[in-house]
Design a protein around this motif. Structure first.
Motif, PDB file in Angstrom:
ATOM      1  N   PRO A  60      22.520  -9.979  30.883  1.00 26.68           N
ATOM      2  CA  PRO A  60      23.190  -9.284  31.032  1.00 26.68           C
ATOM      3  C   PRO A  60      24.110  -9.935  32.148  1.00 26.68           C
ATOM      4  O   PRO A  60      23.819 -11.030  33.153  1.00 26.68           O
ATOM      5  CB  PRO A  60      22.504  -7.853  32.165  1.00 26.68           C
ATOM      6  CG  PRO A  60      21.415  -8.469  32.496  1.00 26.68           C
ATOM      7  CD  PRO A  60      21.237  -9.454  31.534  1.00 26.68           C
ATOM      8  N   ALA A  61      24.878  -9.298  32.500  1.00 24.51           N
ATOM      9  CA  ALA A  61      26.054 -10.521  33.567  1.00 24.51           C
ATOM     10  C   ALA A  61      25.683 -10.569  35.139  1.00 24.51           C
ATOM     11  O   ALA A  61      26.113 -11.116  35.996  1.00 24.51           O
ATOM     12  CB  ALA A  61      27.742 -10.230  33.021  1.00 24.51           C
ATOM     13  N   LEU A  62      24.952  -9.385  35.167  1.00 24.98           N
ATOM     14  CA  LEU A  62      24.512  -9.243  36.890  1.00 24.98           C
ATOM     15  C   LEU A  62      23.764 -10.472  37.179  1.00 24.98           C
ATOM     16  O   LEU A  62      23.394 -10.943  38.361  1.00 24.98           O
ATOM     17  CB  LEU A  62      23.502  -7.950  36.652  1.00 24.98           C
ATOM     18  CG  LEU A  62      22.701  -8.001  38.184  1.00 24.98           C
ATOM     19  CD1 LEU A  62      23.569  -7.609  39.666  1.00 24.98           C
ATOM     20  CD2 LEU A  62      21.742  -6.769  37.765  1.00 24.98           C
ATOM     21  N   LEU A  63      22.853 -10.963  35.895  1.00 23.39           N
ATOM     22  CA  LEU A  63      22.290 -12.251  36.079  1.00 23.39           C
ATOM     23  C   LEU A  63      22.668 -13.366  36.457  1.00 23.39           C
ATOM     24  O   LEU A  63      22.893 -14.039  36.826  1.00 23.39           O
ATOM     25  CB  LEU A  63      20.914 -11.918  35.474  1.00 23.39           C
ATOM     26  CG  LEU A  63      19.843 -10.924  35.638  1.00 23.39           C
ATOM     27  CD1 LEU A  63      18.886 -10.752  35.556  1.00 23.39           C
ATOM     28  CD2 LEU A  63      19.816 -10.683  37.237  1.00 23.39           C
ATOM     29  N   VAL A  93      12.095  -1.918  32.022  1.00 20.38           N
ATOM     30  CA  VAL A  93      10.980  -2.124  33.242  1.00 20.38           C
ATOM     31  C   VAL A  93      11.759  -3.045  33.943  1.00 20.38           C
ATOM     32  O   VAL A  93      11.327  -3.493  35.122  1.00 20.38           O
ATOM     33  CB  VAL A  93      10.001  -2.966  32.448  1.00 20.38           C
ATOM     34  CG1 VAL A  93       9.539  -2.748  31.495  1.00 20.38           C
ATOM     35  CG2 VAL A  93      10.890  -4.726  31.793  1.00 20.38           C
ATOM     36  N   ASN A  94      12.876  -3.417  33.960  1.00 15.41           N
ATOM     37  CA  ASN A  94      14.234  -3.856  34.808  1.00 15.41           C
ATOM     38  C   ASN A  94      14.902  -2.956  35.784  1.00 15.41           C
ATOM     39  O   ASN A  94      15.993  -3.286  35.840  1.00 15.41           O
ATOM     40  CB  ASN A  94      14.302  -5.338  34.609  1.00 15.41           C
ATOM     41  CG  ASN A  94      14.280  -6.208  34.010  1.00 15.41           C
ATOM     42  OD1 ASN A  94      13.227  -6.637  34.967  1.00 15.41           O
ATOM     43  ND2 ASN A  94      13.810  -6.184  32.671  1.00 15.41           N
ATOM     44  N   VAL A  95      14.724  -1.679  35.816  1.00 18.25           N
ATOM     45  CA  VAL A  95      15.303  -0.567  36.058  1.00 18.25           C
ATOM     46  C   VAL A  95      15.047  -0.661  37.652  1.00 18.25           C
ATOM     47  O   VAL A  95      16.894  -0.279  37.745  1.00 18.25           O
ATOM     48  CB  VAL A  95      14.487   0.324  36.519  1.00 18.25           C
ATOM     49  CG1 VAL A  95      13.180   1.256  36.922  1.00 18.25           C
ATOM     50  CG2 VAL A  95      15.975   1.740  36.071  1.00 18.25           C
ATOM     51  N   HIS A  96      14.644  -1.133  38.637  1.00 19.31           N
ATOM     52  CA  HIS A  96      14.956  -2.052  39.726  1.00 19.31           C
ATOM     53  C   HIS A  96      16.266  -3.338  39.930  1.00 19.31           C
ATOM     54  O   HIS A  96      16.782  -3.067  41.500  1.00 19.31           O
ATOM     55  CB  HIS A  96      13.955  -2.666  40.179  1.00 19.31           C
ATOM     56  CG  HIS A  96      13.490  -3.267  39.661  1.00 19.31           C
ATOM     57  ND1 HIS A  96      12.969  -4.047  38.438  1.00 19.31           N
ATOM     58  CD2 HIS A  96      13.932  -5.069  39.848  1.00 19.31           C
ATOM     59  CE1 HIS A  96      12.483  -5.163  38.131  1.00 19.31           C
ATOM     60  NE2 HIS A  96      13.393  -5.815  38.740  1.00 19.31           N
ATOM     61  N   LEU A  97      16.961  -3.419  39.097  1.00 14.96           N
ATOM     62  CA  LEU A  97      18.161  -3.813  39.085  1.00 14.96           C
ATOM     63  C   LEU A  97      19.393  -3.403  39.276  1.00 14.96           C
ATOM     64  O   LEU A  97      20.204  -3.904  39.251  1.00 14.96           O
ATOM     65  CB  LEU A  97      18.437  -5.331  37.785  1.00 14.96           C
ATOM     66  CG  LEU A  97      16.952  -6.507  38.278  1.00 14.96           C
ATOM     67  CD1 LEU A  97      16.854  -6.763  37.071  1.00 14.96           C
ATOM     68  CD2 LEU A  97      17.140  -7.147  39.266  1.00 14.96           C
ATOM     69  N   GLY A  98      19.007  -2.049  38.213  1.00 12.17           N
ATOM     70  CA  GLY A  98      20.483  -1.137  38.472  1.00 12.17           C
ATOM     71  C   GLY A  98      21.248  -1.805  37.367  1.00 12.17           C
ATOM     72  O   GLY A  98      22.508  -1.776  36.717  1.00 12.17           O
ATOM     73  N   ILE A  99      20.312  -1.797  35.699  1.00 17.56           N
ATOM     74  CA  ILE A  99      21.351  -2.060  34.740  1.00 17.56           C
ATOM     75  C   ILE A  99      21.244  -1.211  34.058  1.00 17.56           C
ATOM     76  O   ILE A  99      21.729  -1.264  32.902  1.00 17.56           O
ATOM     77  CB  ILE A  99      20.780  -3.797  34.027  1.00 17.56           C
ATOM     78  CG1 ILE A  99      19.528  -4.129  34.347  1.00 17.56           C
ATOM     79  CG2 ILE A  99      21.109  -4.837  35.084  1.00 17.56           C
ATOM     80  CD1 ILE A  99      18.606  -5.454  34.074  1.00 17.56           C
ATOM     81  N   MET A 100      20.980  -0.272  33.506  1.00 18.80           N
ATOM     82  CA  MET A 100      20.782   0.990  32.486  1.00 18.80           C
ATOM     83  C   MET A 100      21.591   1.320  32.770  1.00 18.80           C
ATOM     84  O   MET A 100      22.158   1.907  33.604  1.00 18.80           O
ATOM     85  CB  MET A 100      19.147   1.758  33.327  1.00 18.80           C
ATOM     86  CG  MET A 100      17.738   0.577  32.628  1.00 18.80           C
ATOM     87  SD  MET A 100      16.378   1.044  32.020  1.00 18.80           S
ATOM     88  CE  MET A 100      16.792   2.567  30.621  1.00 18.80           C
TER      89      MET A 100
END
Length: 100
Positions: A60-63, A93-100
Motif C-alpha cells: 500500500p502507498a501508506l508504506l 492482520v494489519n488493521v492497526h495500520l489503518g489500511i482496510m
C-alpha cells in the motif's frame, strides 16, 4: 558453515540449490525500497534466484509510495502470482495500520 540473518540465509551456499526451486509466500508484495536495510526484499529474492513468489496483495502507498517489487521481479523472470481472493484476510492482520 553457519548462515544467520534473513539476507544471509537467502544467499547461503548450502541453501542456494533449494532456493532455485522454491516458492516464496508472502501476505504483502516484496518491497522495492527499504530504509531500514541496505537491500529491499525484491532484490534479495532476485539475488537468491527464487523463481516463484505468491502474494496476497500489493504494497500500500501508506508504506511505500510507489512500490515496484512485482515489476522488478517479473522483469527478471520471476513468476509472481497475486491471490487477490485472500487479500482481505491478509489486510485484516494489519488493521492497526489503518489500511482496510
Amino acid at each position: 558453515m553457519t548462515c544467520t540473518g534473513c539476507a544471509a540465509r537467502s544467499t547461503c551456499p548450502s541453501s542456494a540449490r533449494r532456493l532455485r526451486a522454491a516458492t516464496l509466500y508472502s501476505t504483502l508484495e516484496p518491497c522495492s525500497e527499504r530504509r531500514s536495510r541496505p537491500r529491499p526484499c525484491s532484490r534479495l529474492i532476485l539475488a537468491a534466484a527464487i523463481p516463484r513468489v505468491v502474494i496476497a496483495w500489493r504494497e500500500p502507498a501508506l508504506l511505500v509510495a510507489d512500490c515496484v517489487g512485482v515489476e522488478l521481479m517479473t522483469a527478471e523472470g520471476v513468476s509472481v502470482v497475486e491471490l487477490s481472493e485472500v487479500a482481505q484476510e491478509a489486510k485484516a492482520v494489519n488493521v492497526h495500520l489503518g489500511i482496510m
